[in-house]
Design an enzyme around this catalytic site. Structure first.
Site, short mmCIF file in Angstrom:
data_model
loop_
_atom_site.label_atom_id
_atom_site.label_comp_id
_atom_site.label_asym_id
_atom_site.label_seq_id
_atom_site.Cartn_x
_atom_site.Cartn_y
_atom_site.Cartn_z
N SER A 290 0.82 -1.22 0.00
CA SER A 290 0.00 0.00 0.00
C SER A 290 0.85 1.26 0.00
O SER A 290 2.02 1.25 0.39
CB SER A 290 -0.90 0.03 1.23
OG SER A 290 -1.62 -1.17 1.34
N1 SAH Z 1 -0.66 -5.26 4.11
C1 SAH Z 1 0.10 -5.50 2.91
C2 SAH Z 1 -0.61 -5.11 1.63
C3 SAH Z 1 -1.86 -5.85 1.43
S1 SAH Z 1 -2.24 -6.31 -0.23
C4 SAH Z 1 1.45 -4.80 2.93
O1 SAH Z 1 1.71 -4.03 3.87
O2 SAH Z 1 2.24 -5.03 2.02
C5 SAH Z 1 -3.50 -7.44 0.24
C6 SAH Z 1 -3.01 -8.80 0.62
O3 SAH Z 1 -4.14 -9.52 1.10
C7 SAH Z 1 -2.46 -9.61 -0.54
O4 SAH Z 1 -1.17 -10.08 -0.23
C8 SAH Z 1 -3.45 -10.76 -0.68
O5 SAH Z 1 -2.84 -11.97 -1.11
C9 SAH Z 1 -3.99 -10.87 0.73
N2 SAH Z 1 -5.29 -11.53 0.85
C10 SAH Z 1 -6.39 -11.42 0.06
N3 SAH Z 1 -7.37 -12.20 0.53
C11 SAH Z 1 -6.89 -12.82 1.64
C12 SAH Z 1 -7.43 -13.77 2.57
N4 SAH Z 1 -8.66 -14.24 2.47
N5 SAH Z 1 -6.64 -14.18 3.58
C13 SAH Z 1 -5.37 -13.72 3.72
N6 SAH Z 1 -4.80 -12.83 2.88
C14 SAH Z 1 -5.56 -12.39 1.86
#
Ligand code: SAH
Length: 216
Positions: free
Chosen positions: A63
């Protein structure tokens, strides 16, 4: 002359966060302490201190720093808190939270991302982050209830399962919505099993998907 620990781009980074309205000193300090360049792809190192989202492995994103700082500030984390994060991604948000909370639990549905994030936590000696490969939509029942929950992928609707794992007076922040632009919402437990819902702003997150990823 700026010192090596404080290169000009890092000073600009802090200035941008302040200018955009981040005022919580503990959050600003945590953002300063976590080196974002460790969390981006090697090819993007030069852009690590820009205020923009960047691509990471598995088609996901780290992000924008302002959004990380804003969500962290809105979560009102205190040093005694146990915080659950959904969507570890690069691990950057979890690392920032780890400077503010007692323990951070973080769940990711891609094994590759989880492994890379774990290596970064180890490298930076962030010993209070506990990771799990799994479906974050189900939360972490064995470790519930949490003081705070931060969802960093867009939930299609009110995240009921996660809300059920929050302490009665806890706070959960999540992007909610199905389209390319979602609404960042904050849920405050009212201490009696109910929630007060607040709309914070528009955001753009990748969707929260069901189950774990079948690809690596
Ligand atoms: N917090 C992260 C950015 C998030 S991007 C950072 O600081 O880099 C969103 C993330 O959520 C992605 O890696 C995606 O794979 C994950 N995601 C999506 N659905 C999910 C789920 N049901 N359980 C766990 N992770 C999930």
């Amino acid at each position: 002359m700026p010192s090596r620990q404080n290169p000009p781009e890092k000073m600009m980074f802090q200035l941008t966060l302040r200018r955009r309205g981040i005022s919580d000193q503990a959050v600003l300090r945590a953002m300063e302490e976590i080196p974002r360049d460790i969390f981006v792809e090697p090819a993007d190192r030069d852009d690590a201190w820009c205020d923009s989202a960047l691509g990471i492995a598995c088609g996901q994103t780290i992000s924008q720093p302002f959004v990380v700082a804003y969500m962290t500030e809105q979560l009102q984390v205190r040093p005694e808190h146990r915080v659950l994060e959904i969507g570890t991604g690069s691990g950057y948000q979890a690392a920032v939270l780890s400077r503010l909370a007692r323990l951070v639990y973080t769940i990711e549905r891609y094994r590759t991302l989880m492994g890379e994030a774990e290596a970064r936590f180890k490298q930076l000696q962030l010993g209070n982050i506990i990771t799990r490969f799994g479906d974050g939509g189900e939360g972490w029942p064995e470790q519930a209830p949490f003081d705070r929950i931060l969802v960093t992928a867009a939930a299609p609707a009110e995240p009921k399962t996660l809300l059920s794992q929050l302490k009665p007076s806890g706070i959960l922040v999540a992007p909610v919505g199905r389209g390319p632009i979602q609404t960042l919402k904050r849920y405050h437990g009212d201490g009696k099993g109910g929630f007060r819902e607040e709309v914070l702003c528009d955001v753009r997150f990748v969707p929260l998907l069901d189950g774990v990823a079948r690809e690596l």
